[in-house]
Enzyme design. Structure first.
Site, PDB file in Angstrom:
ATOM      1  N   ASP A 148       0.727  -1.165  -0.020  1.00  0.00           N
ATOM      2  CA  ASP A 148       0.029   0.153  -0.122  1.00  0.00           C
ATOM      3  C   ASP A 148       0.995   1.115  -0.112  1.00  0.00           C
ATOM      4  O   ASP A 148       2.152   1.101   0.048  1.00  0.00           O
ATOM      5  CB  ASP A 148      -0.806   0.037   1.161  1.00  0.00           C
ATOM      6  CG  ASP A 148      -2.140   0.638   0.996  1.00  0.00           C
ATOM      7  OD1 ASP A 148      -2.076   1.789   0.608  1.00  0.00           O
ATOM      8  OD2 ASP A 148      -3.334   0.207   1.190  1.00  0.00           O
TER       9      ASP A 148
ATOM     10  N   ARG B  15       0.153   3.557   2.195  1.00  0.00           N
ATOM     11  CA  ARG B  15      -0.035   4.152   3.574  1.00  0.00           C
ATOM     12  C   ARG B  15       0.811   3.041   4.710  1.00  0.00           C
ATOM     13  O   ARG B  15       1.447   2.145   4.182  1.00  0.00           O
ATOM     14  CB  ARG B  15      -1.462   3.749   4.257  1.00  0.00           C
ATOM     15  CG  ARG B  15      -2.449   4.659   3.323  1.00  0.00           C
ATOM     16  CD  ARG B  15      -3.793   4.819   4.034  1.00  0.00           C
ATOM     17  NE  ARG B  15      -4.498   3.631   3.948  1.00  0.00           N
ATOM     18  CZ  ARG B  15      -5.352   3.191   4.431  1.00  0.00           C
ATOM     19  NH1 ARG B  15      -5.767   3.575   5.868  1.00  0.00           N
ATOM     20  NH2 ARG B  15      -6.451   2.412   4.291  1.00  0.00           N
TER      21      ARG B  15
ATOM     22  N   ILE C 107       0.862   2.260  -6.897  1.00  0.00           N
ATOM     23  CA  ILE C 107       0.614   1.349  -8.506  1.00  0.00           C
ATOM     24  C   ILE C 107       0.707   2.242  -9.408  1.00  0.00           C
ATOM     25  O   ILE C 107       0.486   2.028 -10.614  1.00  0.00           O
ATOM     26  CB  ILE C 107      -0.837   1.079  -8.487  1.00  0.00           C
ATOM     27  CG1 ILE C 107      -1.970   2.033  -8.028  1.00  0.00           C
ATOM     28  CG2 ILE C 107      -1.017  -0.210  -7.582  1.00  0.00           C
ATOM     29  CD1 ILE C 107      -3.367   1.687  -8.737  1.00  0.00           C
TER      30      ILE C 107
ATOM     31  N   TYR D  48     -16.095   6.063 -10.371  1.00  0.00           N
ATOM     32  CA  TYR D  48     -15.772   4.609  -9.696  1.00  0.00           C
ATOM     33  C   TYR D  48     -16.296   3.783 -10.670  1.00  0.00           C
ATOM     34  O   TYR D  48     -15.778   2.830 -11.167  1.00  0.00           O
ATOM     35  CB  TYR D  48     -16.515   4.643  -8.490  1.00  0.00           C
ATOM     36  CG  TYR D  48     -16.062   3.275  -7.673  1.00  0.00           C
ATOM     37  CD1 TYR D  48     -15.046   2.683  -7.419  1.00  0.00           C
ATOM     38  CD2 TYR D  48     -17.355   2.626  -7.152  1.00  0.00           C
ATOM     39  CE1 TYR D  48     -14.737   1.529  -6.764  1.00  0.00           C
ATOM     40  CE2 TYR D  48     -17.376   1.535  -6.445  1.00  0.00           C
ATOM     41  CZ  TYR D  48     -15.923   0.669  -6.075  1.00  0.00           C
ATOM     42  OH  TYR D  48     -15.872  -0.498  -5.444  1.00  0.00           O
TER      43      TYR D  48
END
Ligand SMILES: NC(=O)c1ccc[n+]([C@@H]2O[C@H](COP(=O)([O-])OP(=O)(O)OC[C@H]3O[C@@H](n4cnc5c(N)ncnc54)[C@H](O)[C@@H]3O)[C@@H](O)[C@H]2O)c1
Ligand SMILES: C[C@@H](O)[C@H](N)C(=O)O
Length: 367
Positions: A82, A84, A101, A189
């Site tokens: 991730d 984070r 990514i 989305y």
């Protein structure tokens, strides 16, 4: 290599089967069309454990999936990633690595250095946060996916990308919604997830990518928080019911949406990843467990906590999104093709969530 592909394309008329065959044999990869493409490809024997990378692994679903896959394939064979910082218990429970990514070279380095064979791509901005930041959602959900597809195709990975009930829109049949129907979502989305479904299927046919995709309903979990979606209320209600006895719902009481307990969702993900390719008549499947409205969930929770007080304060962005999504999800193809079967209906879901959160808060009070 390029000439062979071009000839196959021209010769095939429709660009279908002959091209697919030619492309698979020459290890043609979309971004890195060089003679060393086959040097990178990893041969994955079904008797070996896969080596799995999970992107966006610190969200609602990633840690649970890592736990499940680590039980099955061994701790060191599943890497969470991730952008984070992981909480200490996650950091110490198994391999964790930083991965953005949007950084293609970094992704490639991780895949090569760790001999990754399965990629589970969880990074995304969900429906409500996506509407609040369209440009970031477009970048993470669409540009990021392009990196993932190219890496997976170049290195011969099995790729799982989740889609969602949000990949449908107001012109889709909503009750029930089948696998194949009109998909004209009205959120960034949803648009990005339709794009992911189509690109994954295209790479499968064009480059032989082993792409697998499930359209998840709203997922309900006790020990992880949702990341800013339209179905988040169905998680929040349990925390508020146990902690304060009061809950303010941001959807109208009669908003029906498909939902699923996290254990079913993660098991479905493992099952479709392990399914023999011959059993998959499609590469993108609906999966479902239950479907309910806020007032039905409230009534079920009140069977256990009769004093819970509920008010409704509608969030208009979320309500508009929910009103365009499926009410019931037809997952008969998943059930027929690879034996999908859910374990949790509404009563079991409510009991399990309250037991989990209740015991958690009793432990917190005792400490
Ligand atoms: N949770 C659900 O109800 C649900 C339902 C349907 C589909 N899905 C899909 O499942 C996947 C996982 O969902 P979730 O609920 O865990 O999401 P989440 O929002 O909780 O987590 C997403 C993670 O992606 C990470 N991320 C954001 N930008 C990134 C970047 N540039 N590089 C790497 N990571 C980045 C975030 O830090 C976050 O930890 C998503 O693709 C989502 O669309 C989820
Ligand atoms: C349904 C799903 O994709 C996510 N929970 C959202 O509401 O955005």
């Amino acid at each position: 290599v390029l000439n062979a592909a071009k000839q196959a394309l021209q010769g095939s008329g429709c660009g279908c089967q002959p091209l697919t065959v030619a492309v698979r044999h020459i290890s043609f990869s979309p971004r890195q069309v060089t003679s060393d493409a086959s040097f990178h490809s990893v041969s994955f024997s079904e008797t070996d454990h896969p080596k799995v990378l999970i992107t966006g692994g610190l969200g609602q679903l990633g840690v649970g999936l890592a736990n499940l896959l680590r039980k099955r394939f061994g701790n060191n064979n599943v890497i969470l990633s991730d952008i984070r910082k992981p909480p200490s218990h996650v950091f110490h429970s198994g391999p964790f690595i930083y991965s953005d990514i949007l950084d293609y070279k970094n992704l490639r380095e991780i895949v090569v250095n760790n001999r990754i064979t399965w990629l589970v791509h969880y990074s995304a901005l969900l429906s409500a946060v996506g509407e609040a930041n369209v440009s970031l959602a477009r970048s993470v959900n669409i540009t990021g996916l392009h990196n993932i597809l190219d890496i997976a195709a170049e290195h011969g990975l099995r790729l799982f990308v989740p889609s969602t009930i949000g990949a449908f829109g107001p012109s889709s049949p909503r009750n029930p919604t089948p696998d194949l129907c009109v998909q004209r979502p009205r959120t960034i989305y949803g648009v990005s997830k339709v794009h992911a479904e189509l690109m994954g299927e295209y790479y499968h046919h064009r480059y032989g990518l082993d792409f697998r995709c499930l359209r998840y309903p709203g997922i309900i979990s006790a020990d992880s928080q949702p990341g800013g979606g339209t179905t988040d209320y169905a998680v929040q209600i349990f925390h508020d019911a146990v902690k304060t006895g009061k809950f303010e719902c941001n959807l109208k009481p009669d908003t029906r949406l498909p939902m699923m307990y996290i254990d079913d969702c993660l098991r479905a993900t493992l099952e479709v990843m392990e399914a023999p390719a011959e059993s998959l008549s499609m590469r993108t499947y609906n999966i479902n467990a239950m479907s309910f409205m806020p007032e039905e969930l409230v009534a079920e929770v009140q069977k256990q906590l009769p004093d819970m007080q509920v008010t409704y304060k509608v969030d208009h962005v979320r309500q508009a999104i929910a009103d365009s999504w499926p009410m019931n999800f037809d997952d008969s193809n998943a059930r027929k093709d690879w034996g999908w079967k859910h374990d949790y209906d509404l009563p079991e879901l409510v009991q399990t969530m309250l037991n989990f959160i209740g015991s958690d808060s009793r432990i917190a009070r005792a400490n």
